[in-house]
Design a protein around this motif. Structure first.
Motif, short mmCIF file in Angstrom:
data_model
loop_
_atom_site.label_atom_id
_atom_site.label_comp_id
_atom_site.label_asym_id
_atom_site.label_seq_id
_atom_site.Cartn_x
_atom_site.Cartn_y
_atom_site.Cartn_z
N GLN A 109 4.67 -24.14 26.38
CA GLN A 109 6.11 -23.96 26.59
C GLN A 109 6.87 -25.07 25.86
N TRP A 110 7.94 -24.68 25.14
CA TRP A 110 8.76 -25.60 24.35
C TRP A 110 10.22 -25.42 24.78
N GLN A 111 10.94 -26.52 24.99
CA GLN A 111 12.33 -26.42 25.39
C GLN A 111 13.16 -27.43 24.61
N ALA A 112 14.29 -26.95 24.06
CA ALA A 112 15.24 -27.81 23.35
C ALA A 112 16.63 -27.31 23.66
N GLY A 113 17.36 -28.07 24.46
CA GLY A 113 18.70 -27.64 24.85
C GLY A 113 18.64 -26.34 25.63
N LYS A 114 19.33 -25.33 25.14
CA LYS A 114 19.37 -24.04 25.81
C LYS A 114 18.27 -23.08 25.33
N ARG A 115 17.46 -23.53 24.41
CA ARG A 115 16.45 -22.64 23.83
C ARG A 115 15.09 -22.90 24.45
N GLU A 116 14.41 -21.83 24.83
CA GLU A 116 13.07 -21.92 25.40
C GLU A 116 12.14 -20.95 24.67
N ILE A 117 10.98 -21.45 24.29
CA ILE A 117 9.94 -20.62 23.66
C ILE A 117 8.64 -20.85 24.42
N ALA A 118 7.96 -19.78 24.75
CA ALA A 118 6.70 -19.89 25.49
C ALA A 118 5.67 -18.95 24.88
N VAL A 119 4.48 -19.49 24.66
CA VAL A 119 3.33 -18.67 24.29
C VAL A 119 2.48 -18.51 25.54
N VAL A 120 2.35 -17.29 26.03
CA VAL A 120 1.64 -17.03 27.27
C VAL A 120 0.34 -16.30 26.98
N GLN A 121 -0.59 -16.40 27.90
CA GLN A 121 -1.90 -15.77 27.79
C GLN A 121 -2.65 -16.21 26.54
N LYS A 122 -2.41 -17.46 26.11
CA LYS A 122 -3.07 -18.00 24.93
C LYS A 122 -4.54 -18.27 25.26
N ASP A 123 -5.45 -17.82 24.40
CA ASP A 123 -6.89 -17.98 24.62
C ASP A 123 -7.31 -17.42 25.98
N GLY A 124 -6.69 -16.32 26.38
CA GLY A 124 -6.90 -15.79 27.72
C GLY A 124 -8.11 -14.87 27.84
N GLU A 125 -8.68 -14.84 29.06
CA GLU A 125 -9.83 -13.99 29.33
C GLU A 125 -9.96 -13.77 30.82
N VAL A 126 -10.41 -12.58 31.21
CA VAL A 126 -10.74 -12.27 32.60
C VAL A 126 -12.24 -12.00 32.65
N LYS A 127 -12.94 -12.69 33.56
CA LYS A 127 -14.39 -12.52 33.65
C LYS A 127 -14.85 -12.83 35.07
N PRO A 128 -16.06 -12.38 35.45
CA PRO A 128 -16.56 -12.70 36.79
C PRO A 128 -16.59 -14.20 37.03
N PHE A 129 -16.29 -14.59 38.28
CA PHE A 129 -16.10 -16.00 38.61
C PHE A 129 -17.42 -16.77 38.66
N SER A 130 -18.41 -16.23 39.34
CA SER A 130 -19.68 -16.94 39.53
C SER A 130 -20.84 -16.07 39.07
N ARG A 131 -22.04 -16.64 39.11
CA ARG A 131 -23.23 -15.86 38.75
C ARG A 131 -23.42 -14.69 39.71
N GLN A 132 -23.13 -14.92 40.98
CA GLN A 132 -23.25 -13.84 41.96
C GLN A 132 -22.23 -12.74 41.66
N ASP A 133 -21.03 -13.12 41.28
CA ASP A 133 -20.01 -12.12 40.94
C ASP A 133 -20.39 -11.37 39.66
N ASP A 134 -21.00 -12.07 38.72
CA ASP A 134 -21.44 -11.41 37.49
C ASP A 134 -22.51 -10.37 37.79
N THR A 135 -23.42 -10.69 38.73
CA THR A 135 -24.44 -9.73 39.13
C THR A 135 -23.83 -8.50 39.77
N ALA A 136 -22.80 -8.72 40.63
CA ALA A 136 -22.12 -7.60 41.29
C ALA A 136 -21.38 -6.74 40.27
#
Length: 336
Positions: A109-136
């Motif tokens: 997130q970058w802010q200068a005066g009234k201007r705001e720019i945000a890069v969201v979900q950068k390098d994002g990924e959804v995956k099972p949390f633990s080894r047990q969750d990966d097995t499920a």
């Protein structure tokens, strides 16, 4: 033979008389004549003084500072940049085959005066949390989309698509559960009591105030305001001081913990914010469960923000290639 020698002796011319005055005059004339010199040596000796003068002038103009030139102050930072690593947990799957997935991404997130720019979900990924969750997840057939537990939507498992958002706002925004804007941080009191009075509309309650104060701590504020905000958090009802908290990379920080409202699938939640005591800047903010839930032990972090950068910079925002500004966010949470 003797007659020949006598004849030669008689034929020898007489020795000329020596004119000493003339010899002295000739010698004096020879000494005063100009001596011939090679052309190169003549040029070097003729122009050497001029070369020395030129070198002195160049040294004075190029190397030595102009004493009349005022010292230029360092340029102020144009942008305030907040780079955070985010993660959160969610329970998904069919009721008989539940497992936990983890959302990981960065927000720049970058802010200068009234201007705001945000890069969201950068390098994002959804995956099972633990080894047990990966097995499920494997046992469920490795689905690319799984339904939320207790919700009406589904979750896409796999990479997240980044997005760029740009806006122009009036005043300075505090990103929090309770949206708030201030025209300037300059008049925000640094003492805890004054800051509380400035930020405390009654309808927000204790947690709403804490949420705003934590937003102040990552904003472009002065060091004394940031430290005052931390002292205000410590003084809130139900707050608990954390004396020694291991930091994500190395070292030890201090923090404050206080009760938080339920977070969708989780109850009995506590919010913690941890700062670097040397700088006063936040390092970590997280929500942890205080009781075991969905197979997760107590003190598991269910939502977390690690602050990688909190700094002023003149570097322009770094945007991902091929991503349109305000082109929409391809969220991993979709309609079922």
């Amino acid at each position: 033979m003797e007659d020949i020698l006598k004849d030669l002796a008689q034929a020898k011319p007489p020795t000329p008389e020596v004119d000493r005055d003339r010899m002295e005059r000739d010698l004096a004339r020879i000494v005063t004549l100009p001596r011939e010199r090679p052309a190169r040596k003549q040029l070097v000796r003729r122009f050497a003084p001029l070369a020395v003068v030129a070198a002195v002038i160049i040294l004075a103009v190029v190397v030595l500072p102009d004493p009349s030139q005022p010292v230029q102050p360092a340029a102020t930072s144009q942008w305030w940049r907040v780079l955070r690593q985010q993660s959160s947990l969610m329970v998904v799957g069919e009721p008989s085959k539940l497992y936990v997935v983890r959302f990981d991404s960065k927000t720049d997130q970058w802010q200068a005066g009234k201007r705001e720019i945000a890069v969201v979900q950068k390098d994002g990924e959804v995956k099972p949390f633990s080894r047990q969750d990966d097995t499920a997840w494997e046992a469920s057939g490795r689905p690319e989309v799984a339904p939320q537990f207790g919700g009406s939507r589904s979750v896409r498992i796999g990479p997240m698509a980044p997005a760029v958002q740009e806006s122009y706002v009036s005043g300075l925004s505090l990103t929090s559960t309770y949206w708030e804007r201030l025209e300037s941080f300059d008049d925000l009191p640094a003492d805890p009591a004054g800051m509380k009075a400035k930020l405390q509309p009654e309808e927000k309650g204790a947690y709403g105030l804490a949420d705003l104060v934590m937003a102040v701590m990552i904003a472009d504020v002065r060091d004394d305001q940031r430290r005052g905000a931390f002292e205000l958090l410590k003084s809130l009802d139900g707050a608990r001081y954390l004396e020694r908290v291991p930091l994500p990379n190395e070292g030890v920080g201090v923090g404050v913990a206080f009760p938080a409202p339920p977070q969708f699938q989780f109850s009995d939640v506590e919010t913690q914010i941890v700062i670097n005591p040397a700088t006063g800047k936040p390092v970590l903010k997280r929500n942890v469960i205080t009781t075991s839930q969905h197979g997760l032990p107590a003190q598991t972090s269910i939502a977390e923000e690690q602050y990688l950068l909190l700094e002023g910079t003149n570097v322009e925002p770094i945007l991902p290639l091929g991503v349109a500004v305000n082109g929409g966010v391809e969220s991993p949470i979709i309609e079922r």
